[in-house]
Design a protein around this motif. Structure first.
Motif, short mmCIF file in Angstrom:
data_model
loop_
_atom_site.label_atom_id
_atom_site.label_comp_id
_atom_site.label_asym_id
_atom_site.label_seq_id
_atom_site.Cartn_x
_atom_site.Cartn_y
_atom_site.Cartn_z
N SER A 70 0.86 -1.19 0.00
CA SER A 70 0.00 0.00 0.00
C SER A 70 0.90 1.24 0.00
CB SER A 70 -0.89 -0.01 1.24
OG SER A 70 -0.06 -0.05 2.38
N ASP A 71 0.32 2.42 -0.22
CA ASP A 71 1.06 3.68 -0.19
C ASP A 71 2.38 3.56 -0.97
OD1 ASP A 71 -0.89 4.83 1.54
OD2 ASP A 71 0.02 3.71 3.19
N ASP A 73 3.67 5.14 -3.41
CA ASP A 73 4.46 6.34 -3.70
C ASP A 73 5.44 6.63 -2.56
OD1 ASP A 73 3.03 7.16 -6.25
OD2 ASP A 73 1.38 7.07 -4.82
N ASP A 128 -1.13 -1.72 -5.63
CA ASP A 128 -1.48 -0.63 -6.53
C ASP A 128 -1.46 -1.18 -7.96
OD1 ASP A 128 -1.19 1.71 -8.23
OD2 ASP A 128 -0.72 2.80 -6.39
N LYS A 129 -2.60 -1.02 -8.65
CA LYS A 129 -2.75 -1.58 -10.01
C LYS A 129 -1.70 -1.06 -10.98
CE LYS A 129 -7.66 -2.58 -10.15
NZ LYS A 129 -8.97 -2.10 -10.53
N ARG A 130 -1.14 0.13 -10.70
CA ARG A 130 -0.16 0.70 -11.63
C ARG A 130 1.08 -0.18 -11.76
NH1 ARG A 130 0.71 6.52 -9.26
NH2 ARG A 130 0.41 5.35 -7.34
N ILE A 140 4.80 5.67 -10.90
CA ILE A 140 5.11 5.60 -9.46
C ILE A 140 6.56 6.02 -9.19
CG2 ILE A 140 5.42 3.99 -7.52
CD1 ILE A 140 3.22 2.22 -8.90
#
Ligand SMILES: C[S@@+](CC[C@H](N)C(=O)[O-])C[C@H]1O[C@@H](n2cnc3c(N)ncnc32)[C@H](O)[C@@H]1O
Length: 222
Positions: A70-71, A73, A128-130, A140
């Motif tokens: 998660s998170d 970035d 994260d799907k990215r 990212i």
């Protein structure tokens, strides 16, 4: 070298055998108990707040973990901080199911099972799907200060008998939040439908795509 989310530390042994001086970090104290039985050093910590000083590492590897976080970035910013300028980052990320094999069938049956279970037993989507695409990963990593990634996709062949393919899924996916009856129903549905996928070689085809992404942090101010 940093092994980000080292788990039980298997990769740390391979890195040491290849002559690298590597340190592992992971959030899971259970995995770290196993990792500490190996010669390499490991630290407990979150990727979003790494317990290391700025510019501590020449490079960082992370195997099958970055796409679960998660998170993300914040993780990218932390990696840029602990790597020296120009330091290398290499990630192994899981890819999407092919659509016509046992992984797609398992995914469909899992979704059907989850639709019938109480909310607290649902498996929350991770990550994260990215991370699933090259452009998404650059989105990212670039703001944190990494150059565009080099990207390659490899198919890993896990084809096998019905039992082997089921074992693969029950280990790879965390089914723990499901009740005993829900996971038994999932297994029964899989054992009923998956034999139809058996190929002429007697095996159920299962391709597991992984993306190999590598980049380096930019030299700031140059
Ligand atoms: C699928 S396992 C992979 C472990 C190891 N890299 C391997 O390939 O065997 C994912 C790992 O990511 C770790 N992890 C997930 N989120 C994390 C975070 N935010 N910070 C540190 N570790 C994390 C988990 O504890 C777990 O050990």
């Amino acid at each position: 070298m940093l092994d980000l989310a080292c788990g039980d530390g298997f990769l740390l042994d391979l890195l040491a055998a290849a002559g690298h001086q590597a340190i592992g970090v992971d959030v899971s104290s259970g995995d770290l108990v196993l990792a500490r039985q190996r010669p390499a050093s490991v630290a407990e910590g979150r990727a979003q707040q790494l317990p290391f000083a700025d510019h501590s590492f020449d490079s960082c590897v992370s195997h099958m973990a970055f796409m679960l976080m998660s998170d993300i970035d914040e993780v990218a910013a932390e990696l840029a901080r602990v790597l020296r300028p120009g330091g290398r980052l290499a990630l192994v990320l899981s890819g999407s199911a092919a659509g016509d094999d046992a992984r797609a069938l398992f995914g469909k049956l899992l979704r059907e099972t989850l639709a019938d279970v109480p909310a607290e037993q649902r498996l929350s989507p991770l990550g994260d799907k990215r991370c699933r695409t090259r452009a998404g990963l650059d989105e990212i990593l670039a703001p944190a200060g990494f150059v565009p990634v080099q990207w390659r996709t490899e198919q890993i062949d896990f084809s096998g008998s019905l039992e082997q393919v089921w074992d693969f899924f029950s280990v790879t996916y965390n089914l723990f939040p499901l009740s005993e009856s829900a996971s038994s129903a999932l297994k029964a549905a899989f054992f009923a439908e998956a034999p139809a996928l058996t190929g002429p070689d007697g095996l159920i085809p299962l391709a597991f795509p992984v993306h190999l992404a590598s980049t380096r942090s930019v030299y700031r101010g140059q």
